[in-house]
Design a protein around this motif. Sequence first.
Motif, PDB file in Angstrom:
ATOM      1  N   ALA A   1       0.955  -1.286  -0.171  1.00  0.00           N
ATOM      2  CA  ALA A   1       0.064   0.159   0.103  1.00  0.00           C
ATOM      3  C   ALA A   1       0.823   1.163  -0.154  1.00  0.00           C
ATOM      4  CB  ALA A   1      -0.882   0.089   1.258  1.00  0.00           C
ATOM      5  N   GLY A   2       1.971   1.068   0.683  1.00  0.00           N
ATOM      6  CA  GLY A   2       2.745   2.525   0.587  1.00  0.00           C
ATOM      7  C   GLY A   2       3.717   2.372  -0.656  1.00  0.00           C
ATOM      8  N   TYR A   3       3.596   1.322  -1.236  1.00  0.00           N
ATOM      9  CA  TYR A   3       4.499   1.413  -2.563  1.00  0.00           C
ATOM     10  C   TYR A   3       3.787   0.615  -3.526  1.00  0.00           C
ATOM     11  CZ  TYR A   3       8.486   1.660  -5.854  1.00  0.00           C
ATOM     12  OH  TYR A   3       9.187   1.934  -6.893  1.00  0.00           O
ATOM     13  N   PRO A   4       2.664   1.440  -4.336  1.00  0.00           N
ATOM     14  CA  PRO A   4       1.910   0.738  -5.048  1.00  0.00           C
ATOM     15  C   PRO A   4       2.225   0.357  -6.414  1.00  0.00           C
ATOM     16  CG  PRO A   4       1.262   3.108  -4.888  1.00  0.00           C
ATOM     17  CD  PRO A   4       2.338   2.856  -3.850  1.00  0.00           C
ATOM     18  N   TYR A   5       3.626   0.901  -6.893  1.00  0.00           N
ATOM     19  CA  TYR A   5       4.122   0.933  -8.133  1.00  0.00           C
ATOM     20  C   TYR A   5       4.666  -0.707  -8.607  1.00  0.00           C
ATOM     21  CZ  TYR A   5       4.317   5.767  -7.126  1.00  0.00           C
ATOM     22  OH  TYR A   5       4.244   6.990  -6.591  1.00  0.00           O
ATOM     23  N   GLU A   6       5.050  -1.199  -7.546  1.00  0.00           N
ATOM     24  CA  GLU A   6       5.162  -2.729  -7.736  1.00  0.00           C
ATOM     25  C   GLU A   6       5.129  -3.594  -6.354  1.00  0.00           C
ATOM     26  OE1 GLU A   6       9.271  -5.415  -8.779  1.00  0.00           O
ATOM     27  OE2 GLU A   6       9.655  -3.193  -8.602  1.00  0.00           O
ATOM     28  N   GLN A   7       4.602  -4.652  -6.407  1.00  0.00           N
ATOM     29  CA  GLN A   7       4.287  -5.336  -5.188  1.00  0.00           C
ATOM     30  C   GLN A   7       5.948  -5.930  -4.563  1.00  0.00           C
ATOM     31  OE1 GLN A   7       1.556  -8.579  -6.158  1.00  0.00           O
ATOM     32  NE2 GLN A   7      -0.041  -7.506  -5.004  1.00  0.00           N
ATOM     33  N   VAL A   8       6.046  -5.409  -3.837  1.00  0.00           N
ATOM     34  CA  VAL A   8       7.254  -5.935  -2.940  1.00  0.00           C
ATOM     35  C   VAL A   8       7.265  -7.111  -2.579  1.00  0.00           C
ATOM     36  CG1 VAL A   8       8.826  -5.359  -1.135  1.00  0.00           C
ATOM     37  CG2 VAL A   8       7.600  -3.634  -1.959  1.00  0.00           C
ATOM     38  N   SER A   9       6.364  -7.926  -2.266  1.00  0.00           N
ATOM     39  CA  SER A   9       5.855  -9.357  -1.967  1.00  0.00           C
ATOM     40  C   SER A   9       6.242 -10.107  -3.272  1.00  0.00           C
ATOM     41  CB  SER A   9       4.466  -9.756  -1.555  1.00  0.00           C
ATOM     42  OG  SER A   9       3.670  -9.073  -2.632  1.00  0.00           O
TER      43      SER A   9
ATOM     44  N   CYS B   1      11.346  -1.295   4.621  1.00  0.00           N
ATOM     45  CA  CYS B   1      11.298  -2.181   3.802  1.00  0.00           C
ATOM     46  C   CYS B   1      11.249  -1.656   2.085  1.00  0.00           C
ATOM     47  CB  CYS B   1       9.983  -3.208   4.013  1.00  0.00           C
ATOM     48  SG  CYS B   1       9.906  -4.691   3.183  1.00  0.00           S
ATOM     49  N   ILE B   2      10.506  -0.753   2.119  1.00  0.00           N
ATOM     50  CA  ILE B   2      10.360  -0.235   0.603  1.00  0.00           C
ATOM     51  C   ILE B   2      11.752   0.398   0.349  1.00  0.00           C
ATOM     52  CG2 ILE B   2       9.212   1.785  -0.635  1.00  0.00           C
ATOM     53  CD1 ILE B   2       6.838   1.428   1.270  1.00  0.00           C
ATOM     54  N   ARG B   3      12.459   1.016   1.357  1.00  0.00           N
ATOM     55  CA  ARG B   3      13.674   1.657   0.897  1.00  0.00           C
ATOM     56  C   ARG B   3      14.516   0.318   0.433  1.00  0.00           C
ATOM     57  NH1 ARG B   3      18.942   1.985   2.349  1.00  0.00           N
ATOM     58  NH2 ARG B   3      18.609   0.517   4.144  1.00  0.00           N
TER      59      ARG B   3
END
Length: 254
Positions: free
Chosen positions: A7-15, A80-82
């Motif tokens: 949700a905090g980084y909607p451009y690509e799924q970190v998962s 995590c996003i970083r």
Amino acid sequence: RFALVDAGYPYEQVSQRARGFLAAALEHLIFWADYAAPLKFHEEQAVYLSLRPSYTIARAAVESSAQAVWLMNAADPKECIRRHICLARWDLQEYRKSKLDASAKDVIKAEEAELVHRVSAVFSEEQIRPPNGYLEVIRSACSADDLALTPDDVERLWRAASGAAHGKHWPNVELRTTVLAHSDGGNSQETTVPDPVGIRDVLDAAYRMTQYGVLRFADYSGADLHQLSLDATLWVSGRLPFRADLRAGTVEQI
């Protein structure tokens, strides 16, 4: 947790990036297991474990899974996003180096620049620099207290695996042991073979890093770890062959 990160980084799924790292590690380890300890043995089948393939496969599994572990060991969604962006930039830079055509390189370079610009209001370019090689990621991944792998131990194993994979001379000395070989005529002479303890240790490190990453991934996905473990145990036990002298027995007695 992954829902918060995505949700905090909607451009690509970190998962999905974490899943890709773990899938790569599992492919390596399953490939080794299918050769060294397959579920079905032919009566005349023999397994010969040579030095370099064992270390090379373990090294690849450690490098792959360590990226997922480092990514998920972040203290909060922002961190995590970083880390995700650091790994994404690293991926793009390696991808760009694989291209021979200048225009193709420019396209990938522009993609990385867009990525940096997209998050520039939150992270400086220095904060999202790519890792300085696999060793930095591997040592950082070992910072987890419950991983049971120290950075120094894993670095030692990783360097041994790298030396073996790249054909260096010193693994021929350091990673082998001397044994007595007996001929059919009763004569014996000294010979060197791969040290089984070393192969065990490097494969164990690969297993621990990958297993830890898989469990973290399941936890981040909101899964029931106990149920997953039970399902996996039943799946494996349903496929393991029994010895001939046990086939007539009951499973409860085993």
